[in-house]
Design a protein around this motif. Structure first.
Motif, mmCIF file in Angstrom:
data_model
loop_
_atom_site.group_PDB
_atom_site.id
_atom_site.type_symbol
_atom_site.label_atom_id
_atom_site.label_comp_id
_atom_site.label_asym_id
_atom_site.label_seq_id
_atom_site.Cartn_x
_atom_site.Cartn_y
_atom_site.Cartn_z
ATOM 1 N N ILE A 18 61.684 32.880 58.945
ATOM 2 C CA ILE A 18 60.872 33.776 59.753
ATOM 3 C C ILE A 18 61.049 33.370 61.207
ATOM 4 C CG2 ILE A 18 58.518 34.568 60.242
ATOM 5 C CD1 ILE A 18 57.896 33.443 57.322
ATOM 6 N N GLU A 19 61.294 34.353 62.080
ATOM 7 C CA GLU A 19 61.398 34.091 63.514
ATOM 8 C C GLU A 19 60.448 35.026 64.242
ATOM 9 O OE1 GLU A 19 65.413 34.552 64.811
ATOM 10 O OE2 GLU A 19 66.163 32.972 63.494
ATOM 11 N N VAL A 20 59.657 34.475 65.142
ATOM 12 C CA VAL A 20 58.719 35.258 65.947
ATOM 13 C C VAL A 20 58.943 34.901 67.408
ATOM 14 C CG1 VAL A 20 56.290 35.765 66.410
ATOM 15 C CG2 VAL A 20 57.031 35.278 64.071
ATOM 16 N N THR A 21 59.167 35.919 68.235
ATOM 17 C CA THR A 21 59.404 35.711 69.660
ATOM 18 C C THR A 21 58.122 35.967 70.442
ATOM 19 O OG1 THR A 21 61.715 36.309 69.438
ATOM 20 C CG2 THR A 21 60.765 36.479 71.645
ATOM 21 N N ASP A 22 57.819 35.044 71.323
ATOM 22 C CA ASP A 22 56.648 35.120 72.196
ATOM 23 C C ASP A 22 57.162 35.272 73.618
ATOM 24 O OD1 ASP A 22 54.355 34.745 73.682
ATOM 25 O OD2 ASP A 22 53.814 32.851 72.749
ATOM 26 N N THR A 23 56.735 36.292 74.319
ATOM 27 C CA THR A 23 57.234 36.537 75.669
ATOM 28 C C THR A 23 56.377 35.910 76.760
ATOM 29 O OG1 THR A 23 56.078 38.654 75.767
ATOM 30 C CG2 THR A 23 58.359 38.686 74.997
ATOM 31 N N ARG A 24 55.345 35.183 76.383
ATOM 32 C CA ARG A 24 54.559 34.495 77.411
ATOM 33 C C ARG A 24 55.366 33.341 77.975
ATOM 34 N NH1 ARG A 24 49.204 32.913 74.443
ATOM 35 N NH2 ARG A 24 50.833 31.843 73.330
ATOM 36 N N GLY A 25 55.332 33.152 79.252
ATOM 37 C CA GLY A 25 56.146 32.120 79.871
ATOM 38 C C GLY A 25 55.377 30.928 80.378
ATOM 39 N N GLU A 26 54.070 30.867 80.135
ATOM 40 C CA GLU A 26 53.294 29.796 80.757
ATOM 41 C C GLU A 26 53.441 28.441 80.075
ATOM 42 O OE1 GLU A 26 50.323 31.768 77.907
ATOM 43 O OE2 GLU A 26 51.796 32.483 79.313
ATOM 44 N N ARG A 27 53.925 28.409 78.840
ATOM 45 C CA ARG A 27 54.094 27.110 78.186
ATOM 46 C C ARG A 27 55.101 27.238 77.057
ATOM 47 N NH1 ARG A 27 49.185 28.943 75.719
ATOM 48 N NH2 ARG A 27 49.430 29.000 73.483
ATOM 49 N N LEU A 28 55.658 26.094 76.669
ATOM 50 C CA LEU A 28 56.562 26.044 75.532
ATOM 51 C C LEU A 28 55.847 25.384 74.371
ATOM 52 C CD1 LEU A 28 59.902 25.029 77.245
ATOM 53 C CD2 LEU A 28 59.207 27.291 76.463
ATOM 54 N N THR A 29 56.269 25.711 73.179
ATOM 55 C CA THR A 29 55.656 25.211 71.958
ATOM 56 C C THR A 29 55.896 23.718 71.790
ATOM 57 O OG1 THR A 29 55.939 27.339 70.911
ATOM 58 C CG2 THR A 29 55.666 25.466 69.455
ATOM 59 N N HIS A 30 54.884 23.037 71.315
ATOM 60 C CA HIS A 30 54.998 21.633 70.944
ATOM 61 C C HIS A 30 54.618 21.525 69.478
ATOM 62 C CE1 HIS A 30 55.573 20.386 75.056
ATOM 63 N NE2 HIS A 30 54.593 21.176 75.391
ATOM 64 N N ARG A 31 54.979 20.446 68.865
ATOM 65 C CA ARG A 31 54.614 20.253 67.464
ATOM 66 C C ARG A 31 53.109 20.414 67.300
ATOM 67 N NH1 ARG A 31 58.293 21.037 63.721
ATOM 68 N NH2 ARG A 31 60.246 20.200 64.403
ATOM 69 N N ARG A 47 45.584 28.380 66.173
ATOM 70 C CA ARG A 47 45.802 27.576 64.971
ATOM 71 C C ARG A 47 47.069 27.955 64.219
ATOM 72 N NH1 ARG A 47 39.861 26.252 62.824
ATOM 73 N NH2 ARG A 47 38.967 26.056 64.867
ATOM 74 N N GLY A 48 47.819 28.893 64.748
ATOM 75 C CA GLY A 48 49.006 29.379 64.057
ATOM 76 C C GLY A 48 50.016 28.301 63.756
ATOM 77 N N LEU A 49 50.296 27.436 64.724
ATOM 78 C CA LEU A 49 51.298 26.398 64.503
ATOM 79 C C LEU A 49 50.813 25.323 63.549
ATOM 80 C CD1 LEU A 49 52.944 26.061 67.997
ATOM 81 C CD2 LEU A 49 53.781 27.266 65.983
ATOM 82 N N VAL A 50 49.510 25.113 63.470
ATOM 83 C CA VAL A 50 48.970 24.177 62.483
ATOM 84 C C VAL A 50 49.260 24.719 61.086
ATOM 85 C CG1 VAL A 50 46.862 23.132 61.563
ATOM 86 C CG2 VAL A 50 47.196 23.279 64.031
ATOM 87 N N LEU A 51 49.080 26.024 60.896
ATOM 88 C CA LEU A 51 49.384 26.649 59.603
ATOM 89 C C LEU A 51 50.877 26.614 59.309
ATOM 90 C CD1 LEU A 51 47.004 29.731 59.775
ATOM 91 C CD2 LEU A 51 46.744 27.690 58.356
ATOM 92 N N VAL A 52 51.699 26.929 60.305
ATOM 93 C CA VAL A 52 53.151 26.885 60.120
ATOM 94 C C VAL A 52 53.574 25.478 59.714
ATOM 95 C CG1 VAL A 52 55.379 27.038 61.313
ATOM 96 C CG2 VAL A 52 53.649 28.813 61.663
#
Length: 82
Positions: free
Chosen positions: A18-31, A46-51
């Motif tokens: 699954i790939e999801v693109t986020d167009t917000r530019g204010e921050r990059l994803t961290h673990r 909480r999305g990344l906690v679930l992922v």
């Protein structure tokens, strides 16, 4: 799904990606960090906690078109694909 999102299945490797693109530019994803006991409940974020809890592997890449934001991907094993 938006135009930058994708869902693919590979029977040879029994993998769903699954790939999801986020167009917000204010921050990059961290673990994903586990929720801290005593933190205020939130309606989002909480999305990344679930992922992290559900996926076998996941990560992120800068957007392929060079725009702001990133693409977060997750892979799960799906043995029933064979």
């Amino acid at each position: 799904m938006t135009s930058g999102d994708a869902l693919t299945a590979a029977a040879a490797t029994c993998t769903v990606r699954i790939e999801v693109t986020d167009t917000r530019g204010e921050r990059l994803t961290h673990r994903a960090a586990a929720p801290v006991p005593g933190d205020e409940p939130r309606d989002s974020g909480r999305g990344l906690v679930l992922v992290d809890a559900l996926a076998d592997r996941w990560g992120w890449t800068p957007r392929a078109d060079g725009g702001p934001g990133e693409t977060v991907w997750a892979q799960c094993t799906a043995l029933h694909l064979r």
